[in-house]
Structure formats: C-alpha cells, structure tokens
Design an enzyme around this catalytic site. Sequence first.
Site, PDB file in Angstrom:
ATOM      1  N   ARG A 213       6.965   3.107  11.917  1.00 50.12           N
ATOM      2  CA  ARG A 213       8.211   2.541  11.393  1.00 50.12           C
ATOM      3  C   ARG A 213       9.139   2.152  12.536  1.00 50.12           C
ATOM      4  O   ARG A 213       9.805   1.121  12.505  1.00 50.12           O
ATOM      5  CB  ARG A 213       8.921   3.562  10.502  1.00 50.12           C
ATOM      6  N   PHE A 229       3.848  -1.954  -0.934  1.00 51.58           N
ATOM      7  CA  PHE A 229       3.514  -0.536  -1.141  1.00 51.58           C
ATOM      8  C   PHE A 229       4.615   0.317  -0.477  1.00 51.58           C
ATOM      9  O   PHE A 229       4.346   1.188   0.343  1.00 51.58           O
ATOM     10  CB  PHE A 229       2.147  -0.171  -0.547  1.00 51.58           C
ATOM     11  N   ASP A 251       6.570  -2.142  -4.960  1.00 51.20           N
ATOM     12  CA  ASP A 251       5.679  -1.030  -5.310  1.00 51.20           C
ATOM     13  C   ASP A 251       5.426  -1.109  -6.810  1.00 51.20           C
ATOM     14  O   ASP A 251       6.313  -1.508  -7.567  1.00 51.20           O
ATOM     15  CB  ASP A 251       6.336   0.315  -4.954  1.00 51.20           C
ATOM     16  N   SER A 252       4.226  -0.725  -7.238  1.00 53.20           N
ATOM     17  CA  SER A 252       3.944  -0.803  -8.677  1.00 53.20           C
ATOM     18  C   SER A 252       4.679   0.296  -9.446  1.00 53.20           C
ATOM     19  O   SER A 252       4.811   0.225 -10.660  1.00 53.20           O
ATOM     20  CB  SER A 252       2.436  -0.705  -8.927  1.00 53.20           C
ATOM     21  N   ALA A 278       9.430  -3.764  -8.828  1.00 54.23           N
ATOM     22  CA  ALA A 278       8.311  -2.966  -9.340  1.00 54.23           C
ATOM     23  C   ALA A 278       7.247  -3.917  -9.879  1.00 54.23           C
ATOM     24  O   ALA A 278       7.309  -4.349 -11.028  1.00 54.23           O
ATOM     25  CB  ALA A 278       8.807  -2.025 -10.433  1.00 54.23           C
ATOM     26  N   ASP A 299       0.766  -1.226   3.376  1.00 46.65           N
ATOM     27  CA  ASP A 299       0.408   0.196   3.549  1.00 46.65           C
ATOM     28  C   ASP A 299      -0.065   0.765   2.211  1.00 46.65           C
ATOM     29  O   ASP A 299       0.618   1.575   1.580  1.00 46.65           O
ATOM     30  CB  ASP A 299       1.631   0.965   4.078  1.00 46.65           C
ATOM     31  N   CYS A 339      -5.257   4.373   5.033  1.00 50.85           N
ATOM     32  CA  CYS A 339      -5.164   5.837   5.185  1.00 50.85           C
ATOM     33  C   CYS A 339      -6.384   6.505   4.548  1.00 50.85           C
ATOM     34  O   CYS A 339      -6.374   7.700   4.282  1.00 50.85           O
ATOM     35  CB  CYS A 339      -3.873   6.367   4.575  1.00 50.85           C
TER      36      CYS A 339
HETATM   37  N1  SAH Z   1       4.474   2.829   2.909  1.00 50.26           N
HETATM   38  C1  SAH Z   1       4.901   4.027   2.230  1.00 50.26           C
HETATM   39  C2  SAH Z   1       3.741   4.832   1.668  1.00 50.26           C
HETATM   40  C3  SAH Z   1       2.861   4.071   0.717  1.00 50.26           C
HETATM   41  S1  SAH Z   1       1.976   5.086  -0.383  1.00 50.26           S
HETATM   42  C4  SAH Z   1       5.765   4.863   3.152  1.00 50.26           C
HETATM   43  O1  SAH Z   1       5.930   4.522   4.330  1.00 50.26           O
HETATM   44  O2  SAH Z   1       6.285   5.885   2.716  1.00 50.26           O
HETATM   45  C5  SAH Z   1       1.240   3.929  -1.436  1.00 50.26           C
HETATM   46  C6  SAH Z   1       2.147   3.339  -2.501  1.00 50.26           C
HETATM   47  O3  SAH Z   1       1.420   2.292  -3.123  1.00 50.26           O
HETATM   48  C7  SAH Z   1       2.572   4.281  -3.610  1.00 50.26           C
HETATM   49  O4  SAH Z   1       3.966   4.350  -3.673  1.00 50.26           O
HETATM   50  C8  SAH Z   1       2.011   3.638  -4.905  1.00 50.26           C
HETATM   51  O5  SAH Z   1       2.914   3.731  -6.004  1.00 50.26           O
HETATM   52  C9  SAH Z   1       1.825   2.215  -4.487  1.00 50.26           C
HETATM   53  N2  SAH Z   1       0.794   1.447  -5.220  1.00 50.26           N
HETATM   54  C10 SAH Z   1      -0.409   1.866  -5.628  1.00 50.26           C
HETATM   55  N3  SAH Z   1      -1.104   0.852  -6.189  1.00 50.26           N
HETATM   56  C11 SAH Z   1      -0.312  -0.249  -6.137  1.00 50.26           C
HETATM   57  C12 SAH Z   1      -0.452  -1.612  -6.527  1.00 50.26           C
HETATM   58  N4  SAH Z   1      -1.584  -2.045  -7.115  1.00 50.26           N
HETATM   59  N5  SAH Z   1       0.548  -2.469  -6.297  1.00 50.26           N
HETATM   60  C13 SAH Z   1       1.708  -2.042  -5.702  1.00 50.26           C
HETATM   61  N6  SAH Z   1       1.878  -0.760  -5.308  1.00 50.26           N
HETATM   62  C14 SAH Z   1       0.905   0.125  -5.515  1.00 50.26           C
END
Ligand code: SAH
Length: 395
Positions: A213, A229, A251-252, A278, A299, A339
């Site tokens: 970050r 994400f 984020d979803s 969302a 991510d 990850c």
């Molecule tokens: N980048 C974040 C961590 C990401 S964790 C940080 O730095 O804290 C992964 C995230 O992806 C979760 O919040 C989850 O809700 C989201 N996610 C999962 N599937 C998804 C999709 N199809 N579209 C958008 N977001 C999604």
Amino acid sequence: MNYPVITLRRGKEESLKRFHPWVFSGAIGKMPEEPVEEGDVVEVKSSEGESLGVGHYQIGSIAVRMLTNSPLQIGDEFYGSRLADAFRLRQALGLIREDNNAYRLVHGEGDFLPGLIVDVYGHTAVLQAHSPGMHYARNIIARKLVELPGAGIENVYYKSETTLPYKAALDPQNEYIIGSYDTNIAVENGLKLHVDWLKGQKTGFFVDQRDNRLLLQKFAGGRKVLNMFCYTGGFSVYALRGGATLVHSVDSSAKAVALTRENVAVNFGEDAPHEAFAVDAFKYLAEMPDGAYDLVVLDPPAFAKHRGAIRNALRGYQKLNARAMEKMPKGSVLFTFSCSQAVSKEQFRLAVFSAAAQVGRRVRILHQLTQPADHPVNIYHPEGEYLKGLILYIE
Ligand code: SAH
C-alpha cells in the site's frame, strides 16, 4: 516430559532433521500404545528411537505439526518464550509505533508456532487457530499475550469458527477470551482504519498488504485510481494520501463498500475525491469505459484454495488481468496480486504474461512484491510464502 510417542518409518526422519515442521501421515511407522486424540501433544521418534521433537497431533494428511525439535515441555513457558521472540522481531521491524499499531504478531510456521495466527490491532489481539492443538492451547496463549511486556495487549478475541478443520468437531465459539470490545480503530502508517474483527473477513483486516500500500501511495500522485476488491479500502486511503485525483473502490460485498467509505471519511472527510461501488469485479471491468483509470489495483480473494483448483485459478487470473489491461491507457500502472498459497510465483507470473500477450500490450515489470516481514517465511517451510504481486507498466 512424558508424551505419547509416534515412531516414523525408516528414513522418514530426514525432513524433520532439516527442520521441516510437518510429519505426513504416510511417514508414520507406529502410533503410540495409548490412545491419542486430535490436538494432543506427541513426541516424534525415528525408527532408531532417536527423539526428533514434539508437536501437535492431528487426523489428516499432515499428522503432526512440530512445535520444537528438542524434547521440550509444551506449556506456559514454551508459549511465553515463543510469543516473546515473535514480539521482539516485530519491535525490530519498527512496526510498533505511535502511528502504527496494526501488525501480525504470529505467522504460524514462520514464527515456529504452526497452526497459530495472531494479528494485533492496538490493545486487541485476534487469535486464530488452524489446528486442534492450538485450539486447546488458546487460553494459555491468550494469557501469555496479555502478559507480553511492552505489547500493551488487553483484549484477546478468539476467532476460529471457520479456520479449524470442520471434521474435528471442536465447536469453537468466536468470543473474547480476555477483556472485551475495545475501540476498533487501528492505525497503519498514520492512516486510521476501522477494523471489524467481530464481523469482518479473516481477523478483520489484511495487514499483509501494508508495504505494498505504501508503494501504491508513491505511484498515486496525479493518477486516477481503481481499487478493485477493495475490502475495507486499505489501498484507497493510501492512494488518496498519495495525491490521486480520483479513487474508485469496488467490492462485491456491500458491507465492505460501507467500511471503505467510512475509512475514507475518517481520514479525509466527506469531500475526498472518492466513490465506492458494490459490484462484481468482472461486471465492473466489462462496463467501465476505456482509459478511465491509469492506476489499477487487482487484489482478488484466493482463486485456488487447494492444489486441485490451480488450473481454474490460473485461468481466472489471466482473464481478470486481461480485462483490466485492455482498458488501461498507455503509461498506466497495474498492481496485481495473488494470495493463493497453492499458486507459485512462477505460475502467477505466467498467467499475467498470458493476459498481456492475449490483449497485445507492451508490459514491463517494475517491482515484484511479496508479503511483509511480519509474515516471515521459515526457510525450511517454503509453503509459508503465499502472497505475490507484480507492479506493471503498461504501454
Ligand atoms: N485489497 C483488500 C483485500 C481484498 S480481500 C485489502 O487491502 O484489504 C478480497 C475481497 O474481494 C473481499 O472483500 C471480497 O468481498 C471481494 N470479492 C470477492 N469476490 C468478488 C467479486 N467477484 N467481485 C468483486 N469483489 C469480490
């Protein structure tokens, strides 16, 4: 010390002698005479009768997670000294400061405590057991955490409902073992972050992206940023501090989007150039206009949770990266991550290469990223390395 003894098959002591911390069930020659239950402490011996150390017994392909390579008693003193070692390392890393109180204190095998994760947010430690042995040790560990000199831990929240093997029938409750609810604003590199360990994913926050970050902040000046994400908006607040002219977080999960908005407001007020949506990632990427963002973060959650899912995961990474790259203008920067522990650095890089080739863009690697130093990798346990990322320059 008088623990039940598991004897290995001939020649199977080699990996333990090289300090690998797991005994696979296939390596076991003879189980103890007395009955052993999941989570019990056992001693492991070679076929010659030589003691190889002590660990937690578990049913499954990993049968013993080694705690020590010497015949030590596993109790207060053992956990106290391991936790003190772990804390000393975080102090040496300069992570415990006025403007930073969120860090991983225990990273499983990387801190010689297989099956245990501890993340600290200010005065609260969130403890996560991944093995029955650590589940049974949770009360000792919690007590030792609070006793750690200098750490200032007052509350210990136990959160293992989804991390323990479900077949073990341990019925863990998510609950405070010590203390109670505390203000849940953590500070990371001077940025305030609302961490919801009660309802959030994992321990409530992804501390593992801290260094990445900070790197994003350096690239963000004058750019239009998409944080895909976003979860609680970690990358978004760094991008804003770095001088991004616009940040969009996606984020979803509606809950995640709400938390992101809150974290932006706590740091930059209501007028920051930020919006959060969302929406599903693939839908958003398909509908966004060409050239909308010149700094993009991808991510995603782990696409492969086990080895059998690797092929599909690689296809997923390729598709995701291709969809983003094809719409990024010349001179853009892409931060892209995986990850999935089951996916190697090389496999991930190949998937990203395939994405670049598929959309015919000229792409250069600027940085190769990994997990931060409070997620150390035991050199004898390369499986502990899970986070990988690339910063790409797209032309
Ligand atoms: N980048 C974040 C961590 C990401 S964790 C940080 O730095 O804290 C992964 C995230 O992806 C979760 O919040 C989850 O809700 C989201 N996610 C999962 N599937 C998804 C999709 N199809 N579209 C958008 N977001 C999604």
